[in-house]
Design a protein around this motif. Structure first.
Motif, short mmCIF file in Angstrom:
data_model
loop_
_atom_site.label_atom_id
_atom_site.label_comp_id
_atom_site.label_asym_id
_atom_site.label_seq_id
_atom_site.Cartn_x
_atom_site.Cartn_y
_atom_site.Cartn_z
N MET A 1 98.25 6.89 71.75
CA MET A 1 98.22 6.99 70.30
C MET A 1 98.55 8.42 69.89
O MET A 1 98.14 9.37 70.55
CB MET A 1 96.86 6.55 69.79
CG MET A 1 96.78 6.51 68.29
SD MET A 1 95.24 5.81 67.73
CE MET A 1 95.86 4.27 67.12
N ASP A 2 99.24 8.56 68.81
CA ASP A 2 99.67 9.87 68.33
C ASP A 2 98.50 10.63 67.72
O ASP A 2 97.78 10.12 66.87
CB ASP A 2 100.79 9.69 67.31
CG ASP A 2 101.41 11.00 66.90
OD1 ASP A 2 101.28 12.00 67.65
OD2 ASP A 2 102.03 11.05 65.82
N VAL A 3 98.32 11.88 68.16
CA VAL A 3 97.21 12.71 67.68
C VAL A 3 97.33 12.98 66.19
O VAL A 3 96.33 12.98 65.47
CB VAL A 3 97.17 14.04 68.48
CG1 VAL A 3 96.11 14.96 67.92
CG2 VAL A 3 96.91 13.77 69.93
N ASN A 4 98.53 13.21 65.71
CA ASN A 4 98.71 13.51 64.28
C ASN A 4 98.32 12.31 63.41
O ASN A 4 97.83 12.48 62.31
CB ASN A 4 100.14 13.93 64.00
CG ASN A 4 100.43 15.29 64.60
OD1 ASN A 4 99.55 16.14 64.69
ND2 ASN A 4 101.66 15.49 65.03
N LYS A 5 98.55 11.08 63.91
CA LYS A 5 98.14 9.89 63.16
C LYS A 5 96.63 9.81 63.10
O LYS A 5 96.06 9.44 62.08
CB LYS A 5 98.72 8.64 63.81
CG LYS A 5 100.19 8.47 63.62
CD LYS A 5 100.68 7.20 64.25
CE LYS A 5 102.18 7.08 64.16
NZ LYS A 5 102.69 5.89 64.85
N ILE A 6 95.96 10.14 64.21
CA ILE A 6 94.50 10.11 64.24
C ILE A 6 93.95 11.13 63.25
O ILE A 6 93.06 10.84 62.46
CB ILE A 6 93.98 10.40 65.66
CG1 ILE A 6 94.37 9.27 66.60
CG2 ILE A 6 92.46 10.58 65.65
CD1 ILE A 6 94.09 9.56 68.05
N ARG A 7 94.50 12.34 63.28
CA ARG A 7 94.03 13.38 62.38
C ARG A 7 94.32 13.05 60.93
O ARG A 7 93.56 13.39 60.04
CB ARG A 7 94.65 14.72 62.76
CG ARG A 7 94.06 15.26 64.02
CD ARG A 7 94.56 16.63 64.28
NE ARG A 7 93.94 17.14 65.49
CZ ARG A 7 93.85 18.40 65.78
NH1 ARG A 7 94.34 19.30 64.97
NH2 ARG A 7 93.27 18.78 66.89
N ALA A 8 95.44 12.39 60.68
CA ALA A 8 95.78 12.03 59.30
C ALA A 8 94.78 11.02 58.74
O ALA A 8 94.51 11.03 57.54
CB ALA A 8 97.19 11.45 59.26
N VAL A 9 94.22 10.19 59.58
CA VAL A 9 93.23 9.21 59.14
C VAL A 9 91.85 9.84 59.08
O VAL A 9 91.09 9.62 58.13
CB VAL A 9 93.23 7.99 60.08
CG1 VAL A 9 92.07 7.06 59.76
CG2 VAL A 9 94.54 7.25 59.99
N CYS A 10 91.50 10.62 60.08
CA CYS A 10 90.14 11.16 60.17
C CYS A 10 89.86 12.26 59.15
O CYS A 10 88.72 12.39 58.70
CB CYS A 10 89.89 11.71 61.58
SG CYS A 10 89.77 10.43 62.82
N ARG A 11 90.86 13.03 58.79
CA ARG A 11 90.62 14.16 57.88
C ARG A 11 90.06 13.71 56.53
O ARG A 11 89.04 14.21 56.09
CB ARG A 11 91.91 14.95 57.71
CG ARG A 11 91.71 16.19 56.89
CD ARG A 11 92.96 17.02 56.82
NE ARG A 11 92.67 18.25 56.11
CZ ARG A 11 93.58 19.04 55.62
NH1 ARG A 11 94.85 18.75 55.78
NH2 ARG A 11 93.24 20.12 54.98
N PRO A 12 90.70 12.76 55.83
CA PRO A 12 90.12 12.34 54.55
C PRO A 12 88.75 11.67 54.70
O PRO A 12 87.89 11.80 53.83
CB PRO A 12 91.13 11.38 53.96
CG PRO A 12 92.26 11.29 54.89
CD PRO A 12 91.98 12.13 56.07
N ILE A 13 88.54 10.99 55.82
CA ILE A 13 87.24 10.36 56.05
C ILE A 13 86.16 11.42 56.18
O ILE A 13 85.07 11.29 55.61
CB ILE A 13 87.29 9.45 57.30
CG1 ILE A 13 88.17 8.25 57.03
CG2 ILE A 13 85.89 9.02 57.72
CD1 ILE A 13 88.45 7.38 58.23
#
Length: 61
Positions: A1-13
């Motif tokens: 899984m792409d790290v940037n996709k994970i961060r893009a989801v986790c940051r607003p959460i």
């Protein structure tokens, strides 16, 4: 899984969770909710402390 996709989801959460905890602390008067500053700062600075602990994602990404 792409790290940037994970961060893009986790940051607003993390930001919303931090604000919700701080708001609950203001509303209820319970001081422990002010620990919501931790996920708020983590979300605003785009720093994930779990990345260091679990070594599941790349910090430099």
């Amino acid at each position: 899984m792409d790290v940037n996709k994970i961060r893009a989801v986790c940051r607003p959460i993390r930001i919303v969770l931090g604000l919700a905890l701080i708001g609950a602390g203001v509303y209820t008067g319970i001081k422990w909710f002010y620990l919501g500053i931790i996920p708020l700062i983590a979300g605003l600075s785009n720093f994930c402390p779990l990345c260091i602990i679990t070594k599941k994602c790349d910090i430099e990404a």
